[in-house]
Design a protein around this motif. Structure first.
Motif, PDB file in Angstrom:
ATOM      1  N   LEU A   1       0.805  -1.417   0.001  1.00 32.74           N
ATOM      2  CA  LEU A   1       0.000  -0.128   0.108  1.00 32.74           C
ATOM      3  C   LEU A   1       0.747   1.247  -0.019  1.00 32.74           C
ATOM      4  CD1 LEU A   1      -2.860  -0.862   2.685  1.00 32.74           C
ATOM      5  CD2 LEU A   1      -2.834  -1.213   0.158  1.00 32.74           C
ATOM      6  N   ASP A   2       0.569   2.124  -0.751  1.00 34.73           N
ATOM      7  CA  ASP A   2       1.201   3.495  -0.909  1.00 34.73           C
ATOM      8  C   ASP A   2       0.745   4.497   0.372  1.00 34.73           C
ATOM      9  OD1 ASP A   2       2.726   2.982  -2.796  1.00 34.73           O
ATOM     10  OD2 ASP A   2       1.047   3.866  -4.201  1.00 34.73           O
ATOM     11  N   GLY A   3       1.464   5.049   0.985  1.00 30.33           N
ATOM     12  CA  GLY A   3       1.101   6.269   1.915  1.00 30.33           C
ATOM     13  C   GLY A   3       1.377   5.585   3.275  1.00 30.33           C
ATOM     14  N   ASN A   4       1.186   6.823   4.116  1.00 27.03           N
ATOM     15  CA  ASN A   4       1.482   6.506   5.699  1.00 27.03           C
ATOM     16  C   ASN A   4       0.300   6.642   6.620  1.00 27.03           C
ATOM     17  OD1 ASN A   4       4.237   5.684   5.201  1.00 27.03           O
ATOM     18  ND2 ASN A   4       4.849   7.895   5.061  1.00 27.03           N
ATOM     19  N   SER A   5      -0.744   7.336   6.034  1.00 26.63           N
ATOM     20  CA  SER A   5      -1.972   7.857   6.741  1.00 26.63           C
ATOM     21  C   SER A   5      -3.052   6.828   6.703  1.00 26.63           C
ATOM     22  CB  SER A   5      -2.380   9.149   6.570  1.00 26.63           C
ATOM     23  OG  SER A   5      -3.036   9.314   5.262  1.00 26.63           O
ATOM     24  N   LEU A   6      -4.022   6.501   7.296  1.00 23.83           N
ATOM     25  CA  LEU A   6      -4.896   5.799   7.479  1.00 23.83           C
ATOM     26  C   LEU A   6      -5.919   6.167   6.326  1.00 23.83           C
ATOM     27  CD1 LEU A   6      -6.424   3.115   8.337  1.00 23.83           C
ATOM     28  CD2 LEU A   6      -7.539   4.776  10.168  1.00 23.83           C
ATOM     29  N   LEU A   7      -6.067   7.515   6.234  1.00 29.41           N
ATOM     30  CA  LEU A   7      -7.196   8.043   5.358  1.00 29.41           C
ATOM     31  C   LEU A   7      -6.695   7.923   3.946  1.00 29.41           C
ATOM     32  CD1 LEU A   7      -9.674   9.709   4.977  1.00 29.41           C
ATOM     33  CD2 LEU A   7      -8.207  11.711   5.009  1.00 29.41           C
ATOM     34  N   LYS A   8      -5.245   8.031   3.658  1.00 25.54           N
ATOM     35  CA  LYS A   8      -4.670   7.800   2.313  1.00 25.54           C
ATOM     36  C   LYS A   8      -4.874   6.209   1.776  1.00 25.54           C
ATOM     37  CE  LYS A   8      -1.721  11.937   2.128  1.00 25.54           C
ATOM     38  NZ  LYS A   8      -0.271  12.437   2.082  1.00 25.54           N
ATOM     39  N   MET A   9      -4.391   5.536   2.869  1.00 24.96           N
ATOM     40  CA  MET A   9      -4.213   4.091   2.221  1.00 24.96           C
ATOM     41  C   MET A   9      -5.580   3.841   2.136  1.00 24.96           C
ATOM     42  SD  MET A   9      -1.459   2.325   4.809  1.00 24.96           S
ATOM     43  CE  MET A   9      -1.809   3.343   6.452  1.00 24.96           C
ATOM     44  N   SER A  10      -6.599   3.906   2.937  1.00 23.02           N
ATOM     45  CA  SER A  10      -7.949   3.535   2.976  1.00 23.02           C
ATOM     46  C   SER A  10      -8.539   4.122   1.381  1.00 23.02           C
ATOM     47  CB  SER A  10      -9.103   3.700   4.045  1.00 23.02           C
ATOM     48  OG  SER A  10      -8.913   5.036   4.251  1.00 23.02           O
ATOM     49  N   ALA A  11      -8.375   5.250   1.016  1.00 24.38           N
ATOM     50  CA  ALA A  11      -8.768   5.830  -0.053  1.00 24.38           C
ATOM     51  C   ALA A  11      -8.248   5.116  -1.200  1.00 24.38           C
ATOM     52  CB  ALA A  11      -8.514   7.200   0.128  1.00 24.38           C
ATOM     53  N   SER A  12      -7.195   4.464  -1.144  1.00 21.21           N
ATOM     54  CA  SER A  12      -6.529   3.835  -2.346  1.00 21.21           C
ATOM     55  C   SER A  12      -7.232   2.584  -2.613  1.00 21.21           C
ATOM     56  CB  SER A  12      -5.036   3.665  -1.985  1.00 21.21           C
ATOM     57  OG  SER A  12      -4.671   2.689  -1.168  1.00 21.21           O
ATOM     58  N   LEU A  13      -8.031   1.899  -1.540  1.00 18.33           N
ATOM     59  CA  LEU A  13      -8.326   0.570  -1.683  1.00 18.33           C
ATOM     60  C   LEU A  13      -9.984   0.585  -2.344  1.00 18.33           C
ATOM     61  CD1 LEU A  13      -7.743  -0.587   1.999  1.00 18.33           C
ATOM     62  CD2 LEU A  13      -6.524  -1.056  -0.327  1.00 18.33           C
ATOM     63  N   THR A  14     -10.290  -0.217  -3.205  1.00 21.65           N
ATOM     64  CA  THR A  14     -11.620  -0.482  -3.612  1.00 21.65           C
ATOM     65  C   THR A  14     -12.566  -0.927  -2.589  1.00 21.65           C
ATOM     66  OG1 THR A  14     -11.328  -2.755  -4.353  1.00 21.65           O
ATOM     67  CG2 THR A  14     -10.227  -1.326  -5.890  1.00 21.65           C
ATOM     68  N   GLU A  15     -13.809  -0.777  -3.218  1.00 19.18           N
ATOM     69  CA  GLU A  15     -14.749  -1.176  -2.078  1.00 19.18           C
ATOM     70  C   GLU A  15     -14.575  -2.728  -1.930  1.00 19.18           C
ATOM     71  OE1 GLU A  15     -17.536  -0.590   0.664  1.00 19.18           O
ATOM     72  OE2 GLU A  15     -16.690   0.990  -0.343  1.00 19.18           O
ATOM     73  N   GLU A  16     -14.272  -3.450  -3.019  1.00 17.44           N
ATOM     74  CA  GLU A  16     -14.188  -4.865  -2.794  1.00 17.44           C
ATOM     75  C   GLU A  16     -12.953  -5.063  -1.913  1.00 17.44           C
ATOM     76  OE1 GLU A  16     -12.789  -8.725  -5.540  1.00 17.44           O
ATOM     77  OE2 GLU A  16     -13.977  -6.885  -6.492  1.00 17.44           O
TER      78      GLU A  16
END
Length: 166
Positions: A30-45
């Motif tokens: 996963l890219d990023g260090n923040s929970l917000l950025k990482m979760s935003a990079s994930l698909t709903e699936e």
């Protein structure tokens, strides 16, 4: 017992723990260090992907696995706390064989959930376990009494909040 990555985000997992767990479950970086950025990079699936508490234990260790139990139904969480507290009661009971207050507090959680005792009775058991812990504060056995009291207090707090909401 299972949770999802989405629930871990909703419960505000720490960024490092979430990254370690998600990368293990998704088998990718996963890219990023923040929970917000990482979760935003994930698909709903990907966010909906189920992950067992055992998987979290294997990827992240006991601390994060215990934290992840918070994502379970609150009454189940209280029962888990009771089970954990119960495993340590023998330590307290060897030192204080005549004081069964911590055991009664743990038993009270289950009895309350089954509707056998009232919230006031559960609170009384909690107070007795806290008193036992205070009396044993000078020794290591106090942790066991506090664990039982904490489990009972958590169950009582849930019951109070639930009653207020409904």
């Amino acid at each position: 017992m299972k949770t999802t990555l989405k629930k871990l985000v909703e419960y505000r997992a720490c960024s490092d723990g979430f990254k370690k767990c998600a990368e293990s479950v998704l088998n990718r970086t996963l890219d990023g260090n923040s929970l917000l950025k990482m979760s935003a990079s994930l698909t709903e699936e990907e966010l909906s992907k189920e992950v067992s508490i055992l998987e979290i234990l294997k990827s992240n260790g006991i601390k994060d696995a215990m934290w992840a139990l918070r994502t379970q139904e609150y009454k189940d969480y209280c029962l888990i706390l009771a089970d954990i507290a119960e495993t340590t009661l023998s330590i307290y009971e060897k030192r204080y064989p005549k004081n069964n207050a911590p055991r009664r507090a743990v038993e009270g959680i289950r009895l309350y959930k089954e509707g056998v005792i009232t919230l006031d009775e559960l609170r009384a058991r909690r107070q007795a376990a806290y008193a036992a812990a205070a009396a044993a504060a000078a020794c290591a056995a106090a942790a066991d009494a506090y664990a039982a009291a904490y489990a009972a207090a958590t169950a009582a707090a849930y019951a109070t909040a639930y009653a207020a909401a409904y």
